[in-house]
Design an enzyme around this catalytic site. Structure first.
Site, short mmCIF file in Angstrom:
data_model
loop_
_atom_site.label_atom_id
_atom_site.label_comp_id
_atom_site.label_asym_id
_atom_site.label_seq_id
_atom_site.Cartn_x
_atom_site.Cartn_y
_atom_site.Cartn_z
CG ASP A 1 -0.33 -0.26 2.49
OD1 ASP A 1 0.91 -0.43 2.50
OD2 ASP A 1 -1.03 -0.28 3.51
CG HIS B 1 20.24 8.27 -20.67
ND1 HIS B 1 19.23 7.86 -21.52
CD2 HIS B 1 20.50 9.56 -21.00
CE1 HIS B 1 18.92 8.86 -22.34
NE2 HIS B 1 19.67 9.90 -22.04
CG ASP C 1 21.94 16.05 -16.77
OD1 ASP C 1 21.12 16.87 -16.32
OD2 ASP C 1 21.89 15.59 -17.94
CG ASP D 1 18.01 19.15 -18.26
OD1 ASP D 1 18.92 18.58 -17.63
OD2 ASP D 1 17.63 18.80 -19.39
CG HIS E 1 23.97 14.17 -26.33
ND1 HIS E 1 23.86 15.54 -26.24
CD2 HIS E 1 24.99 13.82 -25.51
CE1 HIS E 1 24.76 15.99 -25.38
NE2 HIS E 1 25.47 14.97 -24.93
CG HIS F 1 15.72 18.76 -24.13
ND1 HIS F 1 15.06 19.23 -23.01
CD2 HIS F 1 16.92 18.29 -23.69
CE1 HIS F 1 15.84 19.01 -21.95
NE2 HIS F 1 16.97 18.45 -22.32
CG HIS G 1 13.59 15.35 -22.78
ND1 HIS G 1 14.18 14.29 -23.40
CD2 HIS G 1 14.58 15.91 -22.04
CE1 HIS G 1 15.46 14.19 -23.04
NE2 HIS G 1 15.72 15.17 -22.21
CD GLU H 1 21.01 18.48 -23.03
OE1 GLU H 1 21.52 17.50 -22.47
OE2 GLU H 1 19.79 18.74 -22.97
CE1 TYR I 1 28.89 13.04 -22.27
CE2 TYR I 1 28.49 13.47 -24.61
CZ TYR I 1 28.20 13.72 -23.27
OH TYR I 1 27.25 14.66 -22.95
NE ARG J 1 24.61 16.11 -20.35
CZ ARG J 1 24.86 14.85 -20.03
NH1 ARG J 1 25.64 14.11 -20.79
NH2 ARG J 1 24.34 14.31 -18.95
CD GLU K 1 21.03 19.78 -19.75
OE1 GLU K 1 21.48 18.91 -18.98
OE2 GLU K 1 19.99 19.64 -20.41
N1 GLY Z 1 18.73 15.47 -18.03
C1 GLY Z 1 18.15 15.08 -19.23
C2 GLY Z 1 18.68 15.83 -20.36
O1 GLY Z 1 19.66 16.51 -20.23
O2 GLY Z 1 18.14 15.84 -21.42
MN MN Z 2 18.70 18.29 -21.09
MN MN Z 3 20.29 17.28 -18.34
#
Ligand code: GLY
Ligand code: MN
Ligand code: MN
Length: 443
Positions: free
Chosen positions: A40, A244, A261, A272, A351, A355, A362, A389, A393, A410, A412
């Protein structure tokens, strides 16, 4: 008691949606279900973003019905929600109940959620069209409502002959953040920036990734953010090359970079932010070369963000700088234009550069102008929020200088498009080599 809401903001959004519907059309949206974790226990409840956008109402088991104006009949906004229940409120806390919710949130009517099915049969009688999230969890229920209306055909009642997806209309609205949303997103970014600073301050060789995650979560919550906007990535050393990465359980080692991140969700809106820093407070020479390259790529991307410029411009600008840097540093060989055309840079940058950001990390909204045959990248407009971002890598591979192996970086930020350019909402998180080293070397 729940905090007071500015009901006018949500009423204004409902009016803007209603103005896009045909006369007499009915729109239905429901909030997200509660989800059992086990036995529960439930996962922390998170409302549905579309429903919240139009209501400001965060209780589970709720639906919104909008009826568009038709001749003399004015438009109506009807909330369905949980009834007052003293027994349940002793265990789970306050619930508005329909009457208090109607008054506090400015609906024309409110009813118990248990009456939705029977009332929909009446609300859809003679309505020309029904707008809802086509293909979602309401489909089966909609079929039942339509059957109930059709059962009254002998009395001359007609059922909607058109079903349409309401979400694209809302996606376009949500894509442009109003002043209320911009203020919340600025605060979400500020809290998240402070969380990154806190994690940098707590870093030292040997610290575990989860210890740094704990610093982030502490800063989010102590500033009133309800939750992380997504699972934080805290990746030391080679883990930063896992895009990820989510385990967050490894110890750092002297000489590692740590990629974090992480962003909070505040009042339904996400930040983000990614920062990458040396766990011992000082970048090594190879780390610094790659870091400065990613930072230069981000600077180039920022220059491509202003009203009227295509969304895709930021990615193209970042890719050009990164690809040139990969050549300069000996990660790739060949000609710049060939590397870009053949996307050979994806060996190290696989990537996109951003976004939409908003209620969802996202966020919703088309990235292309789908009204044109060739669907070009859509033009940026004031009120849009994008992430920027870029990263790099470097996994071990033949021909790749060993000094760069296992480095993942990265950077961002969250960027609001303004009338005369853009504002970096997340600017409070330190980013230059000098600023990061200075912060981390403070006693
Ligand atoms: N943290 C997810 C992205 O950077 O898109
Ligand atoms: Mn992002
Ligand atoms: Mn991110």
């Amino acid at each position: 008691m729940a905090a007071a809401v500015d009901a006018g903001i949500y009423a204004g959004r409902r009016a803007r949606l209603l103005a896009q519907l045909p006369p007499g059309a009915v729109a239905v949206l429901q909030t997200a279900p509660e989800v059992t974790r086990n036995a529960d226990s439930e996962y922390l409840y998170r409302h549905d973003s579309y429903f919240y956008y139009l209501t400001g109402f965060t209780e589970p088991e709720a639906a919104l019905v909008l009826v568009a104006a038709d001749g003399d009949a004015p438009a109506r906004a009807i909330l369905f929600c949980r009834e007052k229940n003293i027994e349940r409120e002793i265990w789970e806390g306050y619930r508005h109940g329909p009457e208090a919710a109607r008054a506090a949130f400015g609906f024309d009517e409110a009813h118990a959620i248990g009456t939705l099915d029977e009332r929909m049969a009446a609300l859809l009688s003679d309505a020309p069209a029904l707008y809802y999230a086509l293909g979602g969890t309401l489909d089966v229920r909609v079929a039942g409502w339509l059957s109930a209306v059709r059962a009254k055909a002998r009395t001359g009642v007609t059922a909607p002959s058109v079903a349409a997806d309401v979400l694209p209309l809302l996606d376009e609205m949500r894509l442009i953040k109003d002043a209320h949303e911009q203020a919340i997103m600025q605060r979400a970014a500020d809290i998240s920036a402070q969380a990154h600073i806190r994690a940098m301050r707590a870093a030292r060789a040997g610290v575990h990734e989860y210890e740094l995650e704990a610093e982030l979560l502490y800063e989010f919550r102590r500033n009133g953010a309800q939750a992380p906007a997504y699972n934080a990535i805290v990746a030391a050393g080679a883990n930063a090359c896992v895009l990820h990465y989510s385990a967050n359980n490894a110890p750092s080692r002297d000489g590692d970079l740590v990629l974090i991140d992480a962003g909070c969700e505040l009042d339904g809106y996400a930040a983000d932010i990614t920062r990458t820093f040396p766990v011992n407070g000082t970048f090594s020479a190879p780390q610094k070369r790659l870091y400065e390259l990613v930072l230069a790529a981000q600077e180039a991307a920022f220059k491509a963000i202003a009203p009227g410029l295509p969304y895709a411009g930021a990615h193209e600008a970042a890719v050009r700088v990164l690809a040139q840097g990969m050549l300069d540093l000996g990660l790739l060989k060949g000609e710049l234009e060939d590397i870009i055309a053949a996307k050979r840079y994806t060996q190290f940058y696989m990537h996109g550069t951003g976004h939409w950001l908003g209620m969802d990390v996202h966020d919703v909204g088309q990235y292309r102008d789908v009204t044109q045959a060739d669907k070009p990248s859509r033009a940026l407009q004031p009120g849009m929020v994008v992430t920027v971002e870029p990263g790099i890598y470097v996994r071990p591979a033949e021909g790749v200088p060993e000094e760069y192996w296992h480095i993942g970086i990265r950077i961002e930020d969250d960027v609001l498009v303004t009338a005369d350019g853009h504002t970096v909402l997340s600017a409070a998180a330190p980013k230059t080599v000098a600023d990061i080293e200075q912060l981390m070397q403070q006693p």
